[in-house]
Design a protein around this motif. Structure first.
Motif, PDB file in Angstrom:
ATOM      1  N   LEU A 286      -8.414 -83.457-115.560  1.00 27.41           N
ATOM      2  CA  LEU A 286      -9.984 -82.900-114.657  1.00 27.41           C
ATOM      3  C   LEU A 286      -9.524 -83.750-113.351  1.00 27.41           C
ATOM      4  O   LEU A 286      -9.463 -84.897-113.822  1.00 27.41           O
ATOM      5  CB  LEU A 286     -10.919 -83.451-115.131  1.00 27.41           C
ATOM      6  CG  LEU A 286     -13.091 -83.350-114.955  1.00 27.41           C
ATOM      7  CD1 LEU A 286     -13.491 -82.481-116.045  1.00 27.41           C
ATOM      8  CD2 LEU A 286     -12.991 -83.752-113.751  1.00 27.41           C
TER       9      LEU A 286
ATOM     10  N   PRO B 161      -9.903 -77.771-114.217  1.00 32.79           N
ATOM     11  CA  PRO B 161     -11.451 -78.698-113.805  1.00 32.79           C
ATOM     12  C   PRO B 161     -12.040 -79.616-112.558  1.00 32.79           C
ATOM     13  O   PRO B 161     -10.613 -80.688-112.947  1.00 32.79           O
ATOM     14  CB  PRO B 161     -11.846 -78.863-115.400  1.00 32.79           C
ATOM     15  CG  PRO B 161     -11.346 -77.984-116.243  1.00 32.79           C
ATOM     16  CD  PRO B 161      -9.729 -78.191-115.295  1.00 32.79           C
TER      17      PRO B 161
ATOM     18  N   ARG C 181     -11.392 -74.641-111.437  1.00 34.55           N
ATOM     19  CA  ARG C 181     -12.795 -74.566-111.453  1.00 34.55           C
ATOM     20  C   ARG C 181     -13.984 -75.399-111.090  1.00 34.55           C
ATOM     21  O   ARG C 181     -12.657 -76.671-111.717  1.00 34.55           O
ATOM     22  CB  ARG C 181     -12.788 -73.780-113.453  1.00 34.55           C
ATOM     23  CG  ARG C 181     -13.998 -73.501-113.806  1.00 34.55           C
ATOM     24  CD  ARG C 181     -14.109 -73.518-115.156  1.00 34.55           C
ATOM     25  NE  ARG C 181     -13.515 -74.238-116.380  1.00 34.55           N
ATOM     26  CZ  ARG C 181     -12.908 -74.288-116.873  1.00 34.55           C
ATOM     27  NH1 ARG C 181     -12.388 -72.862-117.218  1.00 34.55           N
ATOM     28  NH2 ARG C 181     -12.887 -74.977-117.202  1.00 34.55           N
TER      29      ARG C 181
ATOM     30  N   GLU D 207     -15.895 -77.760-111.572  1.00 35.33           N
ATOM     31  CA  GLU D 207     -17.461 -78.112-112.599  1.00 35.33           C
ATOM     32  C   GLU D 207     -17.900 -79.006-112.069  1.00 35.33           C
ATOM     33  O   GLU D 207     -19.286 -79.842-112.766  1.00 35.33           O
ATOM     34  CB  GLU D 207     -16.661 -78.583-113.953  1.00 35.33           C
ATOM     35  CG  GLU D 207     -15.581 -77.817-114.522  1.00 35.33           C
ATOM     36  CD  GLU D 207     -15.229 -77.177-115.260  1.00 35.33           C
ATOM     37  OE1 GLU D 207     -15.299 -78.618-116.380  1.00 35.33           O
ATOM     38  OE2 GLU D 207     -14.785 -76.567-116.253  1.00 35.33           O
ATOM     39  N   GLY D 208     -18.365 -79.711-110.692  1.00 33.93           N
ATOM     40  CA  GLY D 208     -19.860 -80.153-110.513  1.00 33.93           C
ATOM     41  C   GLY D 208     -19.022 -81.432-109.802  1.00 33.93           C
ATOM     42  O   GLY D 208     -17.930 -81.052-108.615  1.00 33.93           O
TER      43      GLY D 208
ATOM     44  N   ALA E  23     -17.507 -71.154-110.810  1.00 35.73           N
ATOM     45  CA  ALA E  23     -17.621 -72.616-110.927  1.00 35.73           C
ATOM     46  C   ALA E  23     -18.445 -72.141-112.229  1.00 35.73           C
ATOM     47  O   ALA E  23     -19.183 -71.442-112.936  1.00 35.73           O
ATOM     48  CB  ALA E  23     -18.517 -73.028-110.132  1.00 35.73           C
ATOM     49  N   ARG E  24     -18.343 -73.434-113.261  1.00 39.27           N
ATOM     50  CA  ARG E  24     -19.273 -73.879-114.762  1.00 39.27           C
ATOM     51  C   ARG E  24     -19.684 -75.646-114.003  1.00 39.27           C
ATOM     52  O   ARG E  24     -18.952 -76.574-114.332  1.00 39.27           O
ATOM     53  CB  ARG E  24     -18.487 -73.578-115.358  1.00 39.27           C
ATOM     54  CG  ARG E  24     -18.874 -74.338-116.649  1.00 39.27           C
ATOM     55  CD  ARG E  24     -17.939 -72.949-118.340  1.00 39.27           C
ATOM     56  NE  ARG E  24     -18.329 -74.383-119.421  1.00 39.27           N
ATOM     57  CZ  ARG E  24     -17.975 -74.488-119.976  1.00 39.27           C
ATOM     58  NH1 ARG E  24     -16.057 -74.605-120.177  1.00 39.27           N
ATOM     59  NH2 ARG E  24     -17.747 -75.374-121.075  1.00 39.27           N
ATOM     60  N   LEU E  25     -20.230 -75.274-113.292  1.00 41.62           N
ATOM     61  CA  LEU E  25     -21.620 -76.790-112.812  1.00 41.62           C
ATOM     62  C   LEU E  25     -22.293 -77.529-113.742  1.00 41.62           C
ATOM     63  O   LEU E  25     -23.083 -76.960-113.954  1.00 41.62           O
ATOM     64  CB  LEU E  25     -22.257 -76.576-111.059  1.00 41.62           C
ATOM     65  CG  LEU E  25     -21.828 -75.583-110.210  1.00 41.62           C
ATOM     66  CD1 LEU E  25     -22.422 -75.833-109.197  1.00 41.62           C
ATOM     67  CD2 LEU E  25     -20.632 -76.749-109.754  1.00 41.62           C
ATOM     68  N   ARG E  26     -22.011 -78.855-114.330  1.00 40.92           N
ATOM     69  CA  ARG E  26     -21.913 -79.170-115.174  1.00 40.92           C
ATOM     70  C   ARG E  26     -21.659 -80.867-115.229  1.00 40.92           C
ATOM     71  O   ARG E  26     -22.672 -81.710-116.455  1.00 40.92           O
ATOM     72  CB  ARG E  26     -21.665 -78.939-116.683  1.00 40.92           C
ATOM     73  CG  ARG E  26     -19.146 -78.281-116.852  1.00 40.92           C
ATOM     74  CD  ARG E  26     -19.311 -77.875-118.297  1.00 40.92           C
ATOM     75  NE  ARG E  26     -18.444 -78.353-118.501  1.00 40.92           N
ATOM     76  CZ  ARG E  26     -17.098 -78.407-118.985  1.00 40.92           C
ATOM     77  NH1 ARG E  26     -17.936 -78.531-120.343  1.00 40.92           N
ATOM     78  NH2 ARG E  26     -16.617 -78.589-119.498  1.00 40.92           N
ATOM     79  N   TRP E  27     -21.197 -81.346-114.280  1.00 37.41           N
ATOM     80  CA  TRP E  27     -20.679 -82.994-114.300  1.00 37.41           C
ATOM     81  C   TRP E  27     -21.320 -83.344-112.962  1.00 37.41           C
ATOM     82  O   TRP E  27     -21.018 -82.853-112.054  1.00 37.41           O
ATOM     83  CB  TRP E  27     -18.832 -82.281-114.437  1.00 37.41           C
ATOM     84  CG  TRP E  27     -19.009 -82.407-115.744  1.00 37.41           C
ATOM     85  CD1 TRP E  27     -17.368 -81.548-116.174  1.00 37.41           C
ATOM     86  CD2 TRP E  27     -18.903 -82.941-117.078  1.00 37.41           C
ATOM     87  NE1 TRP E  27     -17.732 -81.602-117.534  1.00 37.41           N
ATOM     88  CE2 TRP E  27     -18.064 -82.349-117.969  1.00 37.41           C
ATOM     89  CE3 TRP E  27     -19.501 -83.917-117.645  1.00 37.41           C
ATOM     90  CZ2 TRP E  27     -18.580 -82.812-119.474  1.00 37.41           C
ATOM     91  CZ3 TRP E  27     -20.237 -84.257-119.238  1.00 37.41           C
ATOM     92  CH2 TRP E  27     -19.037 -83.234-119.973  1.00 37.41           C
TER      93      TRP E  27
END
Ligand SMILES: *Cc1c(COP(=O)(O)O)cnc(C)c1O
Length: 224
Positions: free
Chosen positions: A87, A112, A147, A149-150, A186-190
């Motif tokens: 990451l 990510p 991707r 992620e935040g 996007a997979r916004l999670r952080w």
């Protein structure tokens, strides 16, 4: 023994960390043995500031840990970074995004990434300015091998962690806006914010990755 100190530090820190918040060990300048000790004690996310410093440690330890790049990354190091890290927290320019996309495509890997935000608008610091984040996020969103992620931020350094709060809050605000901005891949999670002296304030402001060095690796002083 050092590994015992590290084990005690991890234990006392984890008591203070709510569920759902990841402790990342900021491992710059630490030896392989110290990094092994922190993993043994239960911290499985490790961050490095320099690709060259991380590479031999990552190769020695491998997938017992998740490896985060947390230092400024130059695009000419994108290849080694793509090969070694799981990451990348410090994406801050289109040039770097393009270099990472090219290397990850070559490796047939989806990386990510977090956008680093220069929340204090400091001239000498890396990171995208708050108003640049959305455009950079949209460009990342259009790429096949990255991707989003935040977000990550450092914020200016202060003695009093309360002084960091506005910068964490600004970054959380950008994060919230991104979540409703219609990104498709996007997979916004952080939200990576807070260090040894500021992690409590960061968690109150929404951080779910805290990056801790000193408090994990060094003997505690009586007053801390
Ligand atoms: C060193 C470092 C940390 C941890 O700092 P401590 O004050 O030692 O906890 C966190 N984030 C980054 C980017 C760092 O370089």
């Amino acid at each position: 023994m050092l590994s015992q100190i590290i084990a005690e530090n991890v234990k006392s820190l984890l008591k203070d960390i709510p569920e759902g918040v990841v402790v990342l060990a900021a491992a710059k300048t630490r030896t392989l043995k110290e990094v092994e000790a922190v993993i043994q004690a239960g911290v499985s996310h490790i961050g490095y500031n320099y690709v060259q410093e991380a590479q031999p440690i990552i190769q020695a330890i491998g997938d017992q840990a998740t490896w985060h790049m947390i230092g400024h990354l130059q695009s000419n190091k994108a290849k080694t970074a793509a090969e070694n890290f799981d990451l990348i927290e410090t994406v801050d320019s289109w040039k770097l995004v393009q270099a990472l996309e090219r290397e990850c495509a070559r490796l047939n890997k989806t990386m990510p990434v977090l956008i680093e935000v220069n929340s204090g608008r400091e001239a000498n610091k890396s990171g995208a300015l708050p108003e640049e984040v959305e455009a950079l996020a949209e460009r990342i969103d259009s790429l096949a091998h990255l991707r989003l992620e935040g977000l990550m931020t450092m914020g200016p350094a202060f003695g009093d962690p309360e002084d960091s709060r506005p910068f964490f809050r600004t970054t959380h605000g950008i994060y919230t806006r991104l979540q409703s901005s219609g990104l498709t891949n996007a997979r916004l999670r952080w939200l990576s914010m807070g260090m040894s002296n500021s992690y409590r304030v960061a968690i109150e402001e929404g951080a779910n990755i805290v990056r801790i060095g000193t408090r994990l690796f060094e003997p505690r002083r009586k007053d801390t």
